[in-house]
Design a protein around this motif. Structure first.
Motif, mmCIF file in Angstrom:
data_model
loop_
_atom_site.group_PDB
_atom_site.id
_atom_site.type_symbol
_atom_site.label_atom_id
_atom_site.label_comp_id
_atom_site.label_asym_id
_atom_site.label_seq_id
_atom_site.Cartn_x
_atom_site.Cartn_y
_atom_site.Cartn_z
ATOM 1 N N GLU A 1 -3.712 19.348 19.531
ATOM 2 C CA GLU A 1 -2.327 19.310 19.043
ATOM 3 C C GLU A 1 -1.912 17.901 18.634
ATOM 4 O O GLU A 1 -1.202 17.720 17.650
ATOM 5 C CB GLU A 1 -1.378 19.871 20.106
ATOM 6 N N ARG A 2 -2.355 16.905 19.400
ATOM 7 C CA ARG A 2 -2.008 15.532 19.008
ATOM 8 C C ARG A 2 -2.707 15.153 17.702
ATOM 9 O O ARG A 2 -2.179 14.374 16.907
ATOM 10 C CB ARG A 2 -2.407 14.555 20.117
ATOM 11 N N THR A 3 -3.882 15.718 17.488
ATOM 12 C CA THR A 3 -4.591 15.445 16.245
ATOM 13 C C THR A 3 -3.865 16.088 15.059
ATOM 14 O O THR A 3 -3.712 15.466 13.999
ATOM 15 C CB THR A 3 -6.044 15.978 16.338
ATOM 16 N N VAL B 1 -5.068 10.032 21.079
ATOM 17 C CA VAL B 1 -5.527 11.372 20.698
ATOM 18 C C VAL B 1 -6.846 11.713 21.402
ATOM 19 O O VAL B 1 -7.211 12.883 21.509
ATOM 20 C CB VAL B 1 -5.708 11.554 19.167
ATOM 21 N N ILE B 2 -7.555 10.657 21.848
ATOM 22 C CA ILE B 2 -8.845 10.860 22.508
ATOM 23 C C ILE B 2 -8.901 9.990 23.752
ATOM 24 O O ILE B 2 -8.457 8.839 23.737
ATOM 25 C CB ILE B 2 -10.007 10.446 21.569
ATOM 26 N N GLY B 3 -9.470 10.567 24.831
ATOM 27 C CA GLY B 3 -9.776 9.771 26.017
ATOM 28 C C GLY B 3 -11.203 10.085 26.425
ATOM 29 O O GLY B 3 -11.601 11.250 26.402
ATOM 30 N N LEU C 1 -6.477 5.529 19.837
ATOM 31 C CA LEU C 1 -5.046 5.619 19.541
ATOM 32 C C LEU C 1 -4.870 5.809 18.041
ATOM 33 O O LEU C 1 -5.337 4.999 17.245
ATOM 34 C CB LEU C 1 -4.319 4.343 19.986
ATOM 35 N N ALA C 2 -4.206 6.883 17.669
ATOM 36 C CA ALA C 2 -3.995 7.162 16.249
ATOM 37 C C ALA C 2 -2.967 6.192 15.685
ATOM 38 O O ALA C 2 -2.097 5.713 16.421
ATOM 39 C CB ALA C 2 -3.520 8.602 16.071
#
Ligand code: 4AD
Ligand code: MG
Length: 436
Positions: A409-411, A360-362, A352-353
């Motif tokens: 994109e979330r990054t 942002v990562i799973g 979680l950013a």
């Protein structure tokens, strides 16, 4: 008109040409005049510069040329580069020649005044020319390059999964279906299952491509088409994958700070916030996260999904990313391996950013036992025949393995400090947007 002989230079390289005559090729960003001087703000995609034309240098002909051009008309200019500490970018161009290329047919729809988001999104094809959007696209590119360099530098092989697929990877509720010569095909939700084949062939791989989710959710984090990077490594466990994710995040942030300071300035992103992104990232188990969330007033019980609002609360706990791990297995995809000590838990993690940005990562460790995986596929209501090729990996030399998926994109939204993912990709695809 004389053909210009000065060398064509891109604005990002202008510092190397102080005092020299150069040729610039671009578009008119803005202009103004004051008595016997014309000022032209020219952009070329890599920067912006003020060009100064005096009547003595460019004559009536040059003045007429400038006067004929409106916002976003294209032009070339020849002039002398002059250091000017007060100018944005540090340089000015003293004009010698102005060459119109194409006079815009009417007023450019996006003027420097404020426009509403819907209008800007409808004109995305033109909005992309604005300073801020150019800066975001250049940061996106730097992130893509950093990700590739990170994995390439560690001996990973780029492995391209297909986009037409025969089965669901991330649940059937977000599949885009399409006719495939009489059969049903789905647009890939994730390259992971194919990435696992790659890991068994090449040891360590990463996929990098577009993925598709028929997300019914209209949130600032969801696109229906987004780019995902999915490393997959044989003989790696969940914690190995989490560390890889941590190293990768630090590498990307560092690269953006090293190469995109100008762009961060344009979008008014405080680099001090990014400088804090250092190892180690705090880790919190799902069990503990539920306690934290309850204390913070969320209406959630053990077993409940950690949604957008809950993610925001957890990601606000730290000024660096938080690794959330050991989710209830029931919440997770069929391929997740379960914890040997507590089969209710999946060996999965999310990154979680910070700044309330959320997941942002799973990723996590994969179920590597043939029989267990067959039962999981059935439990999830999926068709075993569709996964025969995937199950073969558990028949022939199965090994523990793990990986994760990073949403590009979330990054970009996180590193640029953008509240919504729609500005992080050239042409966002969302429930209600297919044009332009
Ligand atoms: O958590 P997700 O669904 O995981 C997977 O797809 C795994 N197969 C990855 C793996 O282990 N190889 O998606 C991974 C990431 C999310 O953390 C998020 O950043 C991004 O992909 N993502 C989206 N980004 C934008 N719009 C959406 N609709 C997204 N769905 C997921
Ligand atoms: Mg996820």
């Amino acid at each position: 008109m004389v053909t210009p002989t000065a060398p064509h230079v891109y604005l990002e390289d202008i510092a190397k040409y102080d005092g020299q005559d150069i040729l610039l090729k671009g578009w008119l960003y803005n202009k103004r005049s004051s008595g016997k001087i014309r000022f032209v703000m020219l952009r070329d995609g890599t920067g912006l510069i003020q060009c100064v034309g005096s009547i003595n240098d460019i004559g009536e002909e040059g003045f007429a040329a400038v006067d004929s051009l409106s916002q976003e008309s294209s032009l070339m200019v020849v002039g002398t580069v002059k250091a000017e500490p007060r100018a944005p970018g540090g340089f000015e161009l003293i004009l010698k020649q102005v060459i119109p290329v194409h006079v815009a047919m009417g007023e450019f729809p996006i003027s420097p005044k404020e426009h509403g988001t819907a209008f800007l999104m409808d004109n995305r094809h033109l909005w992309l020319r604005s300073k801020r959007q150019v800066a975001i696209m250049r940061i996106r590119h730097a992130i893509v390059k950093a990700i590739r360099d990170f994995f390439d530098g560690r001996g990973f092989t780029l492995f391209d999964p297909p986009i037409f697929t025969n089965a669901a990877c991330e649940g059937t509720s977000t599949l885009f279906e399409t006719d495939y010569f009489g059969e049903t095909a789905y647009l890939s939700q994730s390259g992971q299952l194919y990435g696992e084949c790659g890991a068994m062939a090449l040891g360590k791989i990463y996929t990098f491509g577009p993925t598709f989710r028929a997300e019914k959710s209209k949130t600032r984090r969801h696109l229906t088409e987004f780019w995902m990077i999915e490393p997959e490594v044989a003989y790696m466990d969940m914690w190995g994958a989490a560390e890889l994710a941590e190293d990768m995040c630090c590498f990307i942030v560092q690269r953006v700070l090293e190469t995109r300071m100008e762009e961060l300035k344009v979008i008014e992103r405080d680099p001090a916030i990014l400088e804090k992104i250092q190892k180690p990232f705090p880790r919190i188990s799902y069990d503990d996260a539920i306690k934290v969330l309850k204390n913070a007033g969320h209406d959630i019980e053990w077993g409940g999904d950690i949604g957008g609002d809950e993610e925001t609360t957890i990601s606000n706990l730290n000024d660096r990313p938080t690794i959330l791990y050991h989710f209830p297995a029931d919440l997770k995809a069929f391929y997740m391996k379960r914890d040997a000590g507590n089969p209710k838990l999946a060996l999965g993690f999310d990154v979680l950013a910070p700044e309330g940005k959320g997941e942002v990562i799973g990723g996590g460790q994969r179920e590597d036992d043939y029989d267990v995986l067959v039962s999981r596929i059935k439990e999830h209501g999926l068709n075993v025949e569709d996964f025969e090729w995937f199950l073969d990996l558990r028949k022939y030399g199965s090994v523990p393995h793990a990986g994760y998926g990073l949403g590009l994109e979330r990054t970009v939204a996180w590193l640029c400090g953008l509240p919504h993912v729609r500005e992080t990709i050239p042409f966002p695809r969302m429930i209600s947007r297919l044009k332009p």
